[in-house]
Design a protein around this motif. Sequence first.
Motif, PDB file in Angstrom:
ATOM      1  N   PRO A  58       0.567  -1.334   0.075  1.00 22.28           N
ATOM      2  CA  PRO A  58      -0.108   0.083   0.095  1.00 22.28           C
ATOM      3  C   PRO A  58       0.820   1.350   0.263  1.00 22.28           C
ATOM      4  CG  PRO A  58      -0.209  -1.118   2.010  1.00 22.28           C
ATOM      5  CD  PRO A  58       0.656  -1.894   1.161  1.00 22.28           C
ATOM      6  N   ARG A  59       2.083   1.164   0.551  1.00 21.85           N
ATOM      7  CA  ARG A  59       2.872   2.349   0.780  1.00 21.85           C
ATOM      8  C   ARG A  59       4.361   1.856   0.429  1.00 21.85           C
ATOM      9  NH1 ARG A  59       0.707   7.438   1.849  1.00 21.85           N
ATOM     10  NH2 ARG A  59       2.819   8.137   2.151  1.00 21.85           N
ATOM     11  N   SER A  60       5.257   2.674   0.324  1.00 19.82           N
ATOM     12  CA  SER A  60       6.580   2.536   0.320  1.00 19.82           C
ATOM     13  C   SER A  60       7.373   3.963   0.729  1.00 19.82           C
ATOM     14  CB  SER A  60       7.026   2.431  -1.029  1.00 19.82           C
ATOM     15  OG  SER A  60       7.132   3.075  -2.052  1.00 19.82           O
ATOM     16  N   SER A  61       8.693   3.854   0.754  1.00 16.06           N
ATOM     17  CA  SER A  61       9.420   5.142   1.130  1.00 16.06           C
ATOM     18  C   SER A  61       9.106   6.298   0.204  1.00 16.06           C
ATOM     19  CB  SER A  61      10.812   4.719   1.237  1.00 16.06           C
ATOM     20  OG  SER A  61      11.523   4.178   0.109  1.00 16.06           O
ATOM     21  N   VAL A  62       8.776   6.037  -1.006  1.00 13.69           N
ATOM     22  CA  VAL A  62       8.574   7.046  -2.097  1.00 13.69           C
ATOM     23  C   VAL A  62       7.009   7.438  -2.342  1.00 13.69           C
ATOM     24  CG1 VAL A  62      10.720   6.233  -3.350  1.00 13.69           C
ATOM     25  CG2 VAL A  62       8.621   5.297  -3.811  1.00 13.69           C
ATOM     26  N   GLY A  63       6.076   6.661  -1.393  1.00 20.13           N
ATOM     27  CA  GLY A  63       4.769   7.400  -1.589  1.00 20.13           C
ATOM     28  C   GLY A  63       3.920   6.219  -1.987  1.00 20.13           C
ATOM     29  N   LYS A  64       2.562   6.449  -2.008  1.00 21.75           N
ATOM     30  CA  LYS A  64       1.602   5.503  -2.740  1.00 21.75           C
ATOM     31  C   LYS A  64       1.900   5.170  -4.131  1.00 21.75           C
ATOM     32  CE  LYS A  64      -2.444   5.848  -0.741  1.00 21.75           C
ATOM     33  NZ  LYS A  64      -3.748   6.476  -0.451  1.00 21.75           N
ATOM     34  N   PRO A  65       1.322   3.987  -4.514  1.00 22.78           N
ATOM     35  CA  PRO A  65       1.276   3.797  -5.835  1.00 22.78           C
ATOM     36  C   PRO A  65       0.140   4.493  -6.492  1.00 22.78           C
ATOM     37  CG  PRO A  65       0.653   1.979  -4.776  1.00 22.78           C
ATOM     38  CD  PRO A  65       1.096   2.789  -3.503  1.00 22.78           C
TER      39      PRO A  65
END
Length: 223
Positions: free
Chosen positions: A104-111
Amino acid sequence: FITCNNSLVGPTLASLPYCIRAFQCWLTYNKKNDQLQLVNFGKYLSSLPVIWTSALKHNLHPSKDDELDGHDEYLNVLWLYTVVINTVYSFLWDVFMDWGCGRPRSSVGKPQWMFLRPQLAYQNPLYYYAMIVVDFALRACWSLKLSSHLQRYSSGAVFVFVFEVLEVFRRWAWIYFRCEWECIQKKVPLGAYVAASPAHHAPGSRVASSLALNKLTPDAHGV
């Protein structure tokens, strides 16, 4: 005794590669204390029940005129459970771990696209969705390929050959998204990688600007 020995050779040889890979995961876990290696360890071990329940069905299946008794029916249900577990387990590892999708989220934001990741090498998300569907289908085919008892319904050589070809195709397609995710993790510029892949030459395909390739730091030890 000879029949018993012969019935053990096939599933034993089929199990060997999975046991080796599981052992490698265990060694990596002990060396690096990487908890995910235990999950990978379980993925390889999940292939063994498919192989051995199918081998048991292959050796104990009733003759043409006999009906399945309770034992045969329970064994058939057990085999189906093992196939489903192995297929889903391997598929989820491909999508979540090998391709970095489904988070759902990562260090660079939401997909931007559901079930994918924020950074995509190709602007068209259909490549990813199509490969996710294909990967699931071919993972199921591979689980069936491990099932030796199914070979009695067709020519054994043809059965094995078809599923081996499908698995080669799956691995060929799998490696592009695996390399893409590895490059993103290690911040390796993807320009050359994308240009060399088949999807780059398809109509409407280009590198997504969201990758910001110019800002990525080159890594001499890239994939």
